[in-house]
Design a protein around this motif. Structure first.
Motif, mmCIF file in Angstrom:
data_model
loop_
_atom_site.group_PDB
_atom_site.id
_atom_site.type_symbol
_atom_site.label_atom_id
_atom_site.label_comp_id
_atom_site.label_asym_id
_atom_site.label_seq_id
_atom_site.Cartn_x
_atom_site.Cartn_y
_atom_site.Cartn_z
ATOM 1 N N ASN A 1 0.828 -1.206 0.000
ATOM 2 C CA ASN A 1 0.000 0.000 0.000
ATOM 3 C C ASN A 1 0.867 1.262 0.000
ATOM 4 O OD1 ASN A 1 -2.252 -1.582 0.087
ATOM 5 N ND2 ASN A 1 -3.024 -0.806 2.029
ATOM 6 N N GLU A 2 0.236 2.394 -0.313
ATOM 7 C CA GLU A 2 0.937 3.666 -0.219
ATOM 8 C C GLU A 2 1.404 3.903 1.222
ATOM 9 O OE1 GLU A 2 -1.316 6.938 -1.678
ATOM 10 O OE2 GLU A 2 -1.823 5.960 -3.583
ATOM 11 N N PHE A 3 2.434 4.715 1.365
ATOM 12 C CA PHE A 3 2.921 5.055 2.695
ATOM 13 C C PHE A 3 2.913 6.566 2.848
ATOM 14 C CE2 PHE A 3 6.634 4.977 -0.061
ATOM 15 C CZ PHE A 3 7.299 6.148 0.276
ATOM 16 N N ARG A 4 2.919 7.035 4.093
ATOM 17 C CA ARG A 4 3.050 8.468 4.355
ATOM 18 C C ARG A 4 3.730 8.680 5.704
ATOM 19 N NH1 ARG A 4 -0.423 10.538 8.089
ATOM 20 N NH2 ARG A 4 -2.456 9.562 8.412
ATOM 21 N N GLU A 5 4.219 9.899 5.895
ATOM 22 C CA GLU A 5 4.884 10.268 7.141
ATOM 23 C C GLU A 5 3.856 10.336 8.273
ATOM 24 O OE1 GLU A 5 8.545 11.128 8.962
ATOM 25 O OE2 GLU A 5 8.283 11.016 6.788
ATOM 26 N N ILE A 6 4.214 9.840 9.418
ATOM 27 C CA ILE A 6 3.373 9.969 10.604
ATOM 28 C C ILE A 6 3.295 11.436 11.004
ATOM 29 C CG2 ILE A 6 3.326 9.476 13.089
ATOM 30 C CD1 ILE A 6 4.363 6.697 12.455
ATOM 31 N N ARG B 1 6.751 -9.248 15.424
ATOM 32 C CA ARG B 1 6.783 -10.070 14.201
ATOM 33 C C ARG B 1 6.912 -9.238 12.934
ATOM 34 N NH1 ARG B 1 2.317 -13.542 16.234
ATOM 35 N NH2 ARG B 1 3.008 -14.152 18.305
ATOM 36 N N VAL B 2 6.447 -7.972 12.969
ATOM 37 C CA VAL B 2 6.489 -7.104 11.787
ATOM 38 C C VAL B 2 7.532 -6.022 12.036
ATOM 39 C CG1 VAL B 2 5.216 -5.520 10.298
ATOM 40 C CG2 VAL B 2 4.071 -7.555 11.220
ATOM 41 N N PHE B 3 8.514 -5.923 11.134
ATOM 42 C CA PHE B 3 9.620 -4.984 11.273
ATOM 43 C C PHE B 3 9.616 -4.045 10.069
ATOM 44 C CE2 PHE B 3 10.602 -8.868 13.501
ATOM 45 C CZ PHE B 3 11.178 -8.459 14.700
ATOM 46 N N ASN B 4 9.067 -2.860 10.260
ATOM 47 C CA ASN B 4 9.085 -1.804 9.255
ATOM 48 C C ASN B 4 10.355 -0.997 9.481
ATOM 49 O OD1 ASN B 4 8.756 0.608 7.837
ATOM 50 N ND2 ASN B 4 6.639 0.941 8.483
ATOM 51 N N VAL B 5 11.305 -1.073 8.537
ATOM 52 C CA VAL B 5 12.621 -0.463 8.775
ATOM 53 C C VAL B 5 12.564 1.065 8.737
ATOM 54 C CG1 VAL B 5 13.834 -2.499 7.893
ATOM 55 C CG2 VAL B 5 13.307 -0.608 6.323
ATOM 56 N N ALA C 1 5.786 7.066 18.301
ATOM 57 C CA ALA C 1 5.966 6.574 16.935
ATOM 58 C C ALA C 1 6.459 7.701 16.037
ATOM 59 C CB ALA C 1 4.653 6.011 16.393
ATOM 60 N N ASP C 2 7.359 7.346 15.132
ATOM 61 C CA ASP C 2 7.920 8.316 14.212
ATOM 62 C C ASP C 2 8.371 7.574 12.960
ATOM 63 O OD1 ASP C 2 8.837 10.883 13.416
ATOM 64 O OD2 ASP C 2 10.884 10.287 13.906
ATOM 65 N N GLY C 3 8.212 8.223 11.811
ATOM 66 C CA GLY C 3 8.649 7.592 10.565
ATOM 67 C C GLY C 3 7.506 7.407 9.598
#
Length: 546
Positions: A411-416, A534-538, A432-434
């Motif tokens: 999916n599309e992503f965006r800045e928090i 379990r999920v690692f978003n770099v 949370a940041d990123g």
């Protein structure tokens, strides 16, 4: 001296008279707005309260008391006070499930709602059920982009827009549902309907309303926050978007260029209400003000007539729902979209264990409420998993599983942004940041049990997964056949995974995901720590604050 006093007295009376005349002639609308109430008719403990707090929030009895307090306030005696809702009032609690949404029609009638639009969950009990339930409504349903296939017309119960007047000023309200409804609802429930892209329809309606002399246009939207931003950027002439679908809570307006459109979302589950003040005294220079009010029972109180209606529905149900099935010492939430999900991991673990599958996935959008630290009741589990979805096990090889997850994380992503950060602190207990993934088409986000996923959202779609291993660190074998547990909604092609419906080797169980979760919590008895990541978003950084 007496002459001067008399003159000052007369002058003060004149000023007061002018002030009252201006106030009496002020064209003010006060709009109470909710969305995604999901059958939450009663007050309950705040699921996001800090440890030790015993705050009770939400419910229609509190909301009505708030609205009536405004009606009784002399400061608002000349305003037109209205209540609007942006959809998804069906699905989410035991009572709305048992009545197939009927309880919400009763409550919306009781609340004298001025208008609602449709959300995707209004179709959860089939379109035919919705038609039947709406036969008893006493309010307009405003939705311009949902059509019947047979006739090519709007359903009989809906209309594309409506105009409201006050003190010679006109407000036009246009309603829209998310076109995603066609893919995020069971296909059989919406097979007789077409969900159109709203932009061309809304553009024409805005022009029509302006030609009709409307001073101010509101889009009552169930497109989600990012969808609202997109339509605000594309269409000139919308003054305000009152949105829903993504459960976002706005405490101030988002002003969207280039047309300076205001956007506000009221949160979900009838926990908060937006109050929008619209002053059209000068029709060329509308003045807007937004309040976001927590529906705190202790502060606001409950309206007795609404409370009586609530009790008439809930008294028999309460004993069953209050049964304790376990306890957690940690707050469990679904997390940032595209990040790890402690609550999702708990549910996926329950699905894997009680289906006997090698792996399991729960869709991010299927996790409805956090689980607060403390005793866990049947009702808590129902609020987390209100859908009557059953476990379904499908055979897939390693290559197919990787392809499924690439779709899920493309999916599309965006800045928090700052609102996301505040929401994460309050709901997820994390800083949370990123980068986060946008919830919505083309696919839902799947949260795993038995697998670890490392990915980079900035890489091209379908090429984002950097590492995919089993829980014990082994690589998936491309040709090996594995068993994968899903809920039957995703297994039938929901959330955009249409290819799954054609996979031949499958076993549909009679076990509700909700029941599997109850059994899993009963077996654990005490949850004293969050499940392992379990999920690692770099590109996402999260740290727990509790």
């Amino acid at each position: 001296m007496n002459h001067s006093i008399r003159y000052l007295h007369q002058l003060s009376l004149l000023v007061l008279f002018v002030f009252l005349a201006i106030a009496a002639g002020a064209a003010e609308f006060v709009i109470f707005h909710t969305s995604d109430t999901h059958g939450a008719i009663s007050a309950r403990p705040d699921p996001n309260a800090k440890e030790g707090e015993k705050r009770i929030i939400g419910g229609f009895a509190v909301l009505r008391n708030l609205i009536e307090s405004y009606r009784a306030n002399p400061a608002h005696q000349n305003a037109r006070i209205m209540y609007l809702d942006s959809g998804d009032f069906f699905q989410g609690t035991p009572i709305v499930d048992r009545t197939k949404g009927g309880v919400m029609i009763d409550f919306l009638n009781h609340m004298n709602v001025a208008a609602v639009t449709l959300g995707n969950h209004e179709f959860d009990y089939t379109y035919q059920n919705l038609v039947e339930q709406f036969k008893s409504k006493k309010f307009p349903v405003i939705c311009c982009n949902v059509f019947e296939k047979m006739t090519g017309m709007l359903p009989e119960f809906s209309e594309p827009y409506r105009i409201y007047t006050h003190q010679g000023r006109k407000i036009g309200i246009i309603g829209v549902d998310t076109p995603e409804t066609a893919t995020i609802t069971f296909e059989k429930n919406v097979k007789d309907l077409i969900f159109c892209q709203p932009e061309p329809i809304v553009t024409n309606l805005v022009k029509l309303l302006r030609r009709s002399g409307v001073d101010f246009i509101i889009l009552l939207s169930h497109l989600g926050y990012d969808g609202d931003l997109q339509i605000a950027r594309e269409i000139e002439g919308i003054d305000l978007i009152l949105g829903g679908h993504t459960h976002r809570l706005s405490k101030e307006f988002t002003w969207v260029p280039p047309y300076n459109t205001a956007v506000a979302h009221p949160g979900s589950s009838c926990e908060n209400a937006s109050i929008v003040h619209i002053d059209l005294t000068d029709r060329n220079e509308p003045v807007l003000r937004l309040e976001s009010v927590l529906l705190d029972q202790a502060t606001i109180g409950e309206h007795p007539a609404t409370k009586a209606l609530e009790n008439s529905y809930l008294d028999e149900l309460r004993a069953e729902m209050e049964r304790v099935v376990g306890e957690t010492r940690v707050h469990l939430a679904r997390g940032v979209s595209g990040g790890d999900s402690p609550e999702g991991s708990l549910i996926a673990d329950a699905m894997r264990k009680h289906s006997g599958a090698d792996f399991a996935f729960i869709n991010f959008g299927g996790i409805r409420q956090p689980i607060a630290a403390g005793p866990i009741t049947v009702e808590d589990v129902f609020l987390v998993q209100p859908f009557d979805n059953v476990l379904e096990v499908i055979e897939m090889n390693g290559f197919m599983i990787r392809d499924l997850l690439e779709k899920s994380y493309s999916n599309e992503f965006r800045e928090i942004d700052s609102t996301d950060q505040q929401t994460s602190i309050e709901q997820n207990r994390t800083n949370a940041d990123g980068l986060k993934l946008v919830v919505g088409p083309p696919h839902g986000i799947l949260l795993p049990s038995g697998l670890n996923i490392t990915y980079d959202p900035t890489l091209p779609p379908m090429k984002r997964i950097l590492q995919l291993t089993t829980a014990d660190g082994k690589e998936l074998e491309a040709e090996k056949i594995y068993t994968v547990a899903l809920n039957d909604y995703v297994a039938a092609g929901g959330d955009g995974f249409t290819h799954l419906r054609d996979l031949p080797n499958r076993r549909k169980t009679t076990i509700l995901v909700r029941d599997a979760l109850i059994k899993h919590i009963e077996e654990l008895q005490l949850i004293d720590k969050r499940p392992e990541q379990r999920v690692f978003n770099v590109k996402l950084r999260e740290t727990f604050i509790d």
